[in-house]
Enzyme design. Structure first.
Site, PDB file in Angstrom:
ATOM      1  N   GLY A   1       0.801  -1.223   0.000  1.00  0.00           N
ATOM      2  CA  GLY A   1       0.000   0.000   0.000  1.00  0.00           C
ATOM      3  C   GLY A   1       0.831   1.268   0.000  1.00  0.00           C
TER       4      GLY A   1
ATOM      5  N   ALA B   1      -5.916  10.585   7.959  1.00  0.00           N
ATOM      6  CA  ALA B   1      -4.582  10.688   7.373  1.00  0.00           C
ATOM      7  C   ALA B   1      -3.484  10.842   8.439  1.00  0.00           C
ATOM      8  CB  ALA B   1      -4.540  11.861   6.398  1.00  0.00           C
ATOM      9  N   GLN B   2      -3.740  11.669   9.464  1.00  0.00           N
ATOM     10  CA  GLN B   2      -2.681  11.939  10.448  1.00  0.00           C
ATOM     11  C   GLN B   2      -2.206  10.696  11.204  1.00  0.00           C
ATOM     12  OE1 GLN B   2      -0.379  14.054  11.494  1.00  0.00           O
ATOM     13  NE2 GLN B   2      -0.849  15.193   9.660  1.00  0.00           N
TER      14      GLN B   2
ATOM     15  N   ASP C   1      -5.242   2.972   8.276  1.00  0.00           N
ATOM     16  CA  ASP C   1      -6.654   2.583   8.462  1.00  0.00           C
ATOM     17  C   ASP C   1      -6.841   1.107   8.780  1.00  0.00           C
ATOM     18  OD1 ASP C   1      -7.456   5.125   7.898  1.00  0.00           O
ATOM     19  OD2 ASP C   1      -8.579   4.653   6.081  1.00  0.00           O
TER      20      ASP C   1
ATOM     21  N   GLY D   1      -0.333   4.370   0.316  1.00  0.00           N
ATOM     22  CA  GLY D   1      -1.181   5.463   0.805  1.00  0.00           C
ATOM     23  C   GLY D   1      -0.398   6.309   1.789  1.00  0.00           C
ATOM     24  N   PHE D   2      -1.096   6.976   2.697  1.00  0.00           N
ATOM     25  CA  PHE D   2      -0.424   7.881   3.638  1.00  0.00           C
ATOM     26  C   PHE D   2       0.570   7.127   4.517  1.00  0.00           C
ATOM     27  CE2 PHE D   2      -4.192  10.397   2.618  1.00  0.00           C
ATOM     28  CZ  PHE D   2      -3.611  11.629   2.401  1.00  0.00           C
TER      29      PHE D   2
ATOM     30  N   VAL E   1      -2.048  -7.377  -4.135  1.00  0.00           N
ATOM     31  CA  VAL E   1      -1.644  -8.440  -3.201  1.00  0.00           C
ATOM     32  C   VAL E   1      -2.882  -9.254  -2.832  1.00  0.00           C
ATOM     33  CG1 VAL E   1      -0.568  -8.970  -0.991  1.00  0.00           C
ATOM     34  CG2 VAL E   1       0.239  -7.021  -2.335  1.00  0.00           C
TER      35      VAL E   1
ATOM     36  N   GLU F   1     -18.886  17.387   3.106  1.00  0.00           N
ATOM     37  CA  GLU F   1     -18.134  18.151   2.099  1.00  0.00           C
ATOM     38  C   GLU F   1     -18.743  17.961   0.711  1.00  0.00           C
ATOM     39  OE1 GLU F   1     -13.964  17.180   2.733  1.00  0.00           O
ATOM     40  OE2 GLU F   1     -13.859  18.650   4.349  1.00  0.00           O
TER      41      GLU F   1
HETATM   42  C1  LIG Z   1     -13.539  10.696   0.461  1.00  0.00           C
HETATM   43  C2  LIG Z   1     -12.581  10.665   1.635  1.00  0.00           C
HETATM   44  C3  LIG Z   1     -12.293  11.829   2.315  1.00  0.00           C
HETATM   45  C4  LIG Z   1     -11.421  11.829   3.392  1.00  0.00           C
HETATM   46  N1  LIG Z   1     -11.130  13.004   4.033  1.00  0.00           N
HETATM   47  C5  LIG Z   1     -10.240  13.018   5.029  1.00  0.00           C
HETATM   48  C6  LIG Z   1      -9.879  14.231   5.667  1.00  0.00           C
HETATM   49  O1  LIG Z   1     -10.391  15.304   5.334  1.00  0.00           O
HETATM   50  N2  LIG Z   1      -8.940  14.192   6.652  1.00  0.00           N
HETATM   51  C7  LIG Z   1      -8.352  13.015   7.038  1.00  0.00           C
HETATM   52  O2  LIG Z   1      -7.497  13.026   7.925  1.00  0.00           O
HETATM   53  N3  LIG Z   1      -8.685  11.860   6.471  1.00  0.00           N
HETATM   54  C8  LIG Z   1      -9.601  11.821   5.476  1.00  0.00           C
HETATM   55  N4  LIG Z   1      -9.935  10.638   4.888  1.00  0.00           N
HETATM   56  C9  LIG Z   1      -9.346   9.396   5.404  1.00  0.00           C
HETATM   57  C10 LIG Z   1      -7.916   9.207   4.926  1.00  0.00           C
HETATM   58  O3  LIG Z   1      -7.846   9.401   3.541  1.00  0.00           O
HETATM   59  C11 LIG Z   1      -7.463   7.812   5.318  1.00  0.00           C
HETATM   60  O4  LIG Z   1      -7.546   7.696   6.712  1.00  0.00           O
HETATM   61  C12 LIG Z   1      -6.029   7.568   4.865  1.00  0.00           C
HETATM   62  O5  LIG Z   1      -5.971   7.555   3.471  1.00  0.00           O
HETATM   63  C13 LIG Z   1      -5.501   6.253   5.424  1.00  0.00           C
HETATM   64  O6  LIG Z   1      -4.199   6.048   4.969  1.00  0.00           O
HETATM   65  P1  LIG Z   1      -3.663   4.581   4.689  1.00  0.00           P
HETATM   66  O7  LIG Z   1      -2.242   4.721   4.315  1.00  0.00           O
HETATM   67  O8  LIG Z   1      -4.014   3.700   5.833  1.00  0.00           O
HETATM   68  O9  LIG Z   1      -4.532   4.029   3.469  1.00  0.00           O
HETATM   69  P2  LIG Z   1      -4.733   4.624   2.016  1.00  0.00           P
HETATM   70  O10 LIG Z   1      -4.313   6.024   1.924  1.00  0.00           O
HETATM   71  O11 LIG Z   1      -6.140   4.291   1.672  1.00  0.00           O
HETATM   72  O12 LIG Z   1      -3.764   3.749   1.124  1.00  0.00           O
HETATM   73  C14 LIG Z   1      -3.929   2.371   0.950  1.00  0.00           C
HETATM   74  C15 LIG Z   1      -3.198   1.956  -0.307  1.00  0.00           C
HETATM   75  O13 LIG Z   1      -3.167   0.525  -0.348  1.00  0.00           O
HETATM   76  C16 LIG Z   1      -3.422   0.091  -1.661  1.00  0.00           C
HETATM   77  N5  LIG Z   1      -3.970  -1.263  -1.555  1.00  0.00           N
HETATM   78  C17 LIG Z   1      -5.051  -1.666  -0.856  1.00  0.00           C
HETATM   79  N6  LIG Z   1      -5.209  -2.994  -0.948  1.00  0.00           N
HETATM   80  C18 LIG Z   1      -4.211  -3.437  -1.742  1.00  0.00           C
HETATM   81  C19 LIG Z   1      -3.845  -4.717  -2.224  1.00  0.00           C
HETATM   82  N7  LIG Z   1      -4.535  -5.817  -1.901  1.00  0.00           N
HETATM   83  N8  LIG Z   1      -2.774  -4.821  -3.027  1.00  0.00           N
HETATM   84  C20 LIG Z   1      -2.058  -3.723  -3.380  1.00  0.00           C
HETATM   85  N9  LIG Z   1      -2.359  -2.485  -2.938  1.00  0.00           N
HETATM   86  C21 LIG Z   1      -3.411  -2.354  -2.135  1.00  0.00           C
HETATM   87  C22 LIG Z   1      -4.396   1.107  -2.216  1.00  0.00           C
HETATM   88  O14 LIG Z   1      -4.369   1.131  -3.624  1.00  0.00           O
HETATM   89  C23 LIG Z   1      -3.894   2.395  -1.586  1.00  0.00           C
HETATM   90  O15 LIG Z   1      -2.961   3.049  -2.411  1.00  0.00           O
HETATM   91  C24 LIG Z   1     -10.808  10.620   3.805  1.00  0.00           C
HETATM   92  C25 LIG Z   1     -11.090   9.447   3.101  1.00  0.00           C
HETATM   93  C26 LIG Z   1     -11.976   9.462   2.042  1.00  0.00           C
HETATM   94  C27 LIG Z   1     -12.269   8.187   1.283  1.00  0.00           C
END
Ligand SMILES: Cc1cc2nc3c(=O)[nH]c(=O)nc-3n(C[C@H](O)[C@H](O)[C@H](O)COP(=O)(O)OP(=O)(O)OC[C@H]3O[C@@H](n4cnc5c(N)ncnc54)[C@H](O)[C@@H]3O)c2cc1C
Length: 427
Positions: free
Chosen positions: A15, A322-323, A305, A17-18, A83, A174
């Site tokens: 992943g 995100a934080q 998450d 992501g953040f 994955v 939003e």
């Molecule tokens: C519409 C929306 C608005 C939001 N607004 C806010 C906000 O204003 N403020 C805030 O703090 N948070 C906000 N959030 C929440 C925030 O975006 C998440 O908490 C944050 O992205 C979590 O980070 P992460 O790294 O855990 O996961 P993510 O950022 O979701 O990254 C996960 C990554 O894993 C990859 N992945 C998943 N499963 C697989 C797999 N099986 N194989 C390969 N890759 C995989 C995905 O493609 C993705 O790139 C919002 C979320 C959404 C959906």
């Protein structure tokens, strides 16, 4: 996967992501091999997805190539891969492009939309967790207005212009604010021959207030702002089903709508092999300790998450925001290096920097630890924070210019049906 085995320990991150990106950055230039796997080749800035859905921003301004984020790091490999499973006995991940052995594994796969087992809602509603989903929603909204213009059936026209958002959290609020701005500023110009005053925006919230994760004052103000924009807010109402035409609720209320947006919850995006009852807790999240280690393992971690780290302040796990994901990713980078050096690990402590949401033009609510404020200043703070956390100078510039342009011109130029959304048949 064509990744050489070196003398460095191999850390596989699922992943980008953040959490995954923050961790990979922390491990850059260290004596470790980092392999990041993601099913997209870009990082998504999810907090601005709603602006893509409503034509305020182009999708590429909130996405960033993962390879570019980490281009200067030696010993770093990115592979575009889905994955499928983790083999915890053989220390191997199974992916759409082959298997890969790991010494340390970090699951940072984020979350996915939670339909609470209702497959009909899952089939017919719109979600907004990814860029492709946001583009689908953008197309559907615009296609609805094109269809509304053509039909002579008043009920059908109303349903096409009726938008139901399920969930009164930041995403729902939003999105509702942005749709209300479109109704006011864009629709009358684009569709002068359609009575766009008939367009309705509903937010359906199961609890007794919107923005339940924020202060009472923020919830109340957000509600006032939305009502001033003409949004209908239904509290203590749960949507129980949606067949593509009618949304039913646990009250007498029903909605005839061609667009139901499901923003009512997310659950951890767990991976097979680590999805059994022993590892999982509420919200389908992986149970981790204060070092982000998945229950029962020393060398398998989860962050963001997908991870449920219970703390004194957050007994149900840190918020899915995100934080916490960024802070966990950074701290885990530090701890992985300690673990490799056989030094004691440092427990994670979450620094809560507050939360915020914007409600249309000039309006936002901000809850900081010691200061809570709402209105125009909050809106500036919201914009600054979002620009600051966007990855990439170009993206920041593009988003900033778009915002200024949209503000000055009362416009949203990205109202384009580039990839039409194929409505599922309800037969
Ligand atoms: C519409 C929306 C608005 C939001 N607004 C806010 C906000 O204003 N403020 C805030 O703090 N948070 C906000 N959030 C929440 C925030 O975006 C998440 O908490 C944050 O992205 C979590 O980070 P992460 O790294 O855990 O996961 P993510 O950022 O979701 O990254 C996960 C990554 O894993 C990859 N992945 C998943 N499963 C697989 C797999 N099986 N194989 C390969 N890759 C995989 C995905 O493609 C993705 O790139 C919002 C979320 C959404 C959906």
């Amino acid at each position: 996967m064509n990744i050489p085995r070196t003398s460095y320990p191999r850390i596989v991150i699922i992943g980008g992501g953040f959490a995954g990106v923050a961790l990979a950055k922390k491990l850059s230039k260290q004596e470790v091999q980092v392999v990041l796997l993601d099913k997209h080749n870009y990082h998504t800035f999810q907090p601005l997805l709603y602006q893509v859905s409503t034509g305020g921003l182009e999708p590429d301004s909130i996405a960033y190539p993962i390879r570019k984020i980490l281009k200067d790091f030696p010993n770093f490999y990115f592979r575009l891969a889905n994955v499928k499973a983790v083999d915890t006995k053989k220390n191997k991940v199974k992916t759409s492009i082959g298997d890969l052995k790991f010494d340390y594994l970090v699951i940072a796969s984020g979350s996915k939309t939670n339909y609470f087992g209702n497959s009909e809602i899952e089939t017919h509603s719109m979600a907004m967790k990814t860029i492709p989903q946001s583009l689908n929603l953008r197309s559907l909204i615009l296609e609805n207005f094109e269809d509304a213009l053509l039909t002579s059936d008043l009920n059908e026209r109303n349903a096409l212009m009726n938008f139901v958002i399920v969930g009164g959290g930041p995403t729902g609020v939003e999105l509702a604010g942005a749709l209300a701005e479109i109704k006011k500023g864009i629709l009358p110009k684009d569709y002068p021959d359609l009575d766009t005053r008939l367009a309705q925006i509903h937010v359906v919230q199961g609890g007794e207030r919107i923005l339940p994760g924020m202060s009472d004052k923020a919830s109340q103000k957000a509600e006032d702002f939305l009502e001033k924009l003409g949004v209908n807010i239904w509290k203590n109402v749960r949507v129980t089903n949606y067949d593509g035409k009618t949304a039913t609720t646990d009250t007498d209320l029903t909605f005839e709508t061609a667009t139901l947006i499901w923003a009512a919850g997310v659950k951890g995006a767990t991976i097979k092999g680590l999805d059994a009852g022993d590892f999982i807790t509420r919200g389908n999240r992986l149970i981790v300790n204060e070092y982000s280690q998945v229950k029962g393992f020393e060398h398998i971690f989860a962050a963001g998450d997908v991870a449920c780290m219970e703390t004194e302040d957050f007994p149900n796990g840190l918020p899915m925001m995100a934080q916490p994901a960024i802070q966990q990713g950074e701290q885990l980078g530090h701890n992985l290096l300690k673990l490799i050096e056989e030094k004691p690990l440092k427990p994670f402590t979450y620094k809560d920097k507050g939360s915020m949401a914007t409600i249309g033009r000039n309006k936002a609510v901000v809850d900081l630890k010691k200061w809570k404020f709402q209105g125009v200043f909050a809106w500036y703070v919201w914009m600054f924070v979002h620009l600051f956390f966007l990855i990439g100078f170009r993206n920041r510039m593009v988003v900033f210019i778009n915002w200024v342009y949209n503000y000055v011109r009362f416009d949203r130029e990205a109202r384009l049906i580039i990839r039409p959304f194929k409505r599922r048949s309800n037969g």
